[in-house]
Design a protein around this motif. Structure first.
Motif, PDB file in Angstrom:
ATOM      1  N   ALA A 134      -3.453  -0.574 -11.914  1.00  0.00           N
ATOM      2  CA  ALA A 134      -2.093  -0.542 -11.372  1.00  0.00           C
ATOM      3  C   ALA A 134      -2.041  -1.221 -10.003  1.00  0.00           C
ATOM      4  O   ALA A 134      -1.097  -1.957  -9.703  1.00  0.00           O
ATOM      5  CB  ALA A 134      -1.598   0.901 -11.274  1.00  0.00           C
ATOM      6  N   TRP A 135      -3.047  -1.003  -9.193  1.00  0.00           N
ATOM      7  CA  TRP A 135      -3.100  -1.643  -7.872  1.00  0.00           C
ATOM      8  C   TRP A 135      -3.203  -3.162  -8.021  1.00  0.00           C
ATOM      9  O   TRP A 135      -2.495  -3.916  -7.366  1.00  0.00           O
ATOM     10  CB  TRP A 135      -4.281  -1.096  -7.065  1.00  0.00           C
ATOM     11  N   PRO A 152       0.804  -1.232   0.000  1.00  0.00           N
ATOM     12  CA  PRO A 152       0.000   0.000   0.000  1.00  0.00           C
ATOM     13  C   PRO A 152       0.836   1.281   0.000  1.00  0.00           C
ATOM     14  O   PRO A 152       0.499   2.243  -0.676  1.00  0.00           O
ATOM     15  CB  PRO A 152      -0.840  -0.112   1.272  1.00  0.00           C
ATOM     16  N   GLU A 153       1.930   1.287   0.741  1.00  0.00           N
ATOM     17  CA  GLU A 153       2.762   2.498   0.805  1.00  0.00           C
ATOM     18  C   GLU A 153       3.437   2.770  -0.540  1.00  0.00           C
ATOM     19  O   GLU A 153       3.490   3.913  -0.991  1.00  0.00           O
ATOM     20  CB  GLU A 153       3.808   2.386   1.918  1.00  0.00           C
ATOM     21  N   ALA A 154       3.927   1.732  -1.175  1.00  0.00           N
ATOM     22  CA  ALA A 154       4.555   1.912  -2.490  1.00  0.00           C
ATOM     23  C   ALA A 154       3.514   2.375  -3.505  1.00  0.00           C
ATOM     24  O   ALA A 154       3.808   3.226  -4.359  1.00  0.00           O
ATOM     25  CB  ALA A 154       5.203   0.595  -2.948  1.00  0.00           C
ATOM     26  N   PHE A 155       2.297   1.853  -3.383  1.00  0.00           N
ATOM     27  CA  PHE A 155       1.242   2.273  -4.309  1.00  0.00           C
ATOM     28  C   PHE A 155       0.878   3.735  -4.081  1.00  0.00           C
ATOM     29  O   PHE A 155       0.680   4.478  -5.042  1.00  0.00           O
ATOM     30  CB  PHE A 155       0.005   1.387  -4.168  1.00  0.00           C
ATOM     31  N   ARG A 156       0.766   4.152  -2.822  1.00  0.00           N
ATOM     32  CA  ARG A 156       0.465   5.568  -2.538  1.00  0.00           C
ATOM     33  C   ARG A 156       1.532   6.481  -3.142  1.00  0.00           C
ATOM     34  O   ARG A 156       1.229   7.532  -3.705  1.00  0.00           O
ATOM     35  CB  ARG A 156       0.351   5.802  -1.034  1.00  0.00           C
ATOM     36  N   LEU A 158       3.464   5.788  -5.719  1.00  0.00           N
ATOM     37  CA  LEU A 158       3.261   5.731  -7.171  1.00  0.00           C
ATOM     38  C   LEU A 158       2.124   6.663  -7.581  1.00  0.00           C
ATOM     39  O   LEU A 158       2.256   7.431  -8.532  1.00  0.00           O
ATOM     40  CB  LEU A 158       2.942   4.290  -7.583  1.00  0.00           C
ATOM     41  N   TYR A 159       1.031   6.598  -6.856  1.00  0.00           N
ATOM     42  CA  TYR A 159      -0.147   7.417  -7.148  1.00  0.00           C
ATOM     43  C   TYR A 159       0.194   8.906  -7.047  1.00  0.00           C
ATOM     44  O   TYR A 159      -0.095   9.678  -7.959  1.00  0.00           O
ATOM     45  CB  TYR A 159      -1.270   7.043  -6.180  1.00  0.00           C
ATOM     46  N   ARG A 160       0.809   9.289  -5.940  1.00  0.00           N
ATOM     47  CA  ARG A 160       1.169  10.707  -5.751  1.00  0.00           C
ATOM     48  C   ARG A 160       2.139  11.189  -6.832  1.00  0.00           C
ATOM     49  O   ARG A 160       2.025  12.310  -7.322  1.00  0.00           O
ATOM     50  CB  ARG A 160       1.773  10.927  -4.356  1.00  0.00           C
ATOM     51  N   VAL A 169       7.713   2.856 -14.998  1.00  0.00           N
ATOM     52  CA  VAL A 169       6.280   2.775 -14.731  1.00  0.00           C
ATOM     53  C   VAL A 169       5.440   3.775 -15.529  1.00  0.00           C
ATOM     54  O   VAL A 169       4.289   3.494 -15.828  1.00  0.00           O
ATOM     55  CB  VAL A 169       6.014   2.885 -13.213  1.00  0.00           C
ATOM     56  N   VAL A 170       5.978   4.918 -15.894  1.00  0.00           N
ATOM     57  CA  VAL A 170       5.184   5.933 -16.595  1.00  0.00           C
ATOM     58  C   VAL A 170       4.672   5.419 -17.942  1.00  0.00           C
ATOM     59  O   VAL A 170       3.468   5.532 -18.217  1.00  0.00           O
ATOM     60  CB  VAL A 170       5.948   7.268 -16.738  1.00  0.00           C
TER      61      VAL A 170
END
Length: 190
Positions: A44-45, A6-10, A12-14, A55-56
């Motif tokens: 992505a999640w 979850p932290e890595a996803f947050r 990535l999202y930001r 990732v972009v």
């Protein structure tokens, strides 16, 4: 075991939400950008473990696919409305019959607008694309039991909305005739 972080996803999202939104803003209507971006990040999640190091490009490719899916869904909805319009046109010989058909078409279109996007998509996949419930469940990644329940509720909602638009308290007569033309009143396929 869920390997998503979850932290890595947050992070990535930001870091990339605005990039995805800018990409989409150049390609679709303003009011769709955030919804399609949200869908992009949902993918992505789900596929976080499979994402490449760069990732972009992956996110923009995913955003383009989500945008294409949205356009196909809208095209199917438009095609369904056109098909329904054609359903009511033939056979009217008198002005009274033509007026009645026009009223039925307007009632049907109004009933369709009362459905949620998810309900409309279910009905399109079933009655327009001709998919069986097990195939729809696979497309939408739902359990077959949940899919059948949702499809049944969507069909009933359309019948009730159509009956309401036609001035009936419950689906019958004209509403059932139109629903049968769309296969909404027939037993579900498996």
């Amino acid at each position: 075991m869920d390997e998503r972080d979850p932290e890595a996803f947050r992070a990535l999202y930001r870091a990339h939400y605005r990039t995805v939104c800018r990409y989409l803003a150049a390609r679709t209507e303003r009011d769709l950008v955030e919804d399609i971006a949200a869908e992009t990040f949902l993918v992505a999640w789900r596929k976080q473990a499979e994402m490449p190091g760069h990732v972009v490009p992956w996110l923009l490719n995913t955003a383009s696919k989500c945008l294409a899916n949205q356009r196909r869904s809208k095209a199917r909805a438009d095609a369904l409305i056109e098909r329904l319009g054609e359903l009511l046109r033939p056979g009217a010989s008198t002005i009274e019959e033509r007026i009645a058909q026009q009223e039925q078409l307007q009632a049907l279109l109004a009933a369709l607008t009362t459905l949620s996007e998810r309900e409309l998509e279910l009905l399109l996949l079933s009655y327009w694309d001709g998919l069986a419930p097990r195939e729809i469940a696979e497309v939408l990644e739902l359990s077959p039991v949940l899919l059948r329940a949702r499809l049944h509720r969507a069909s009933r909602r359309l019948q009730q909305a159509l009956a309401s638009e036609l001035g009936h308290e419950r689906p019958h007569s004209e509403a059932n005739r139109l629903a049968e033309a769309l296969d909404l009143a027939k037993p579900e396929r498996t």
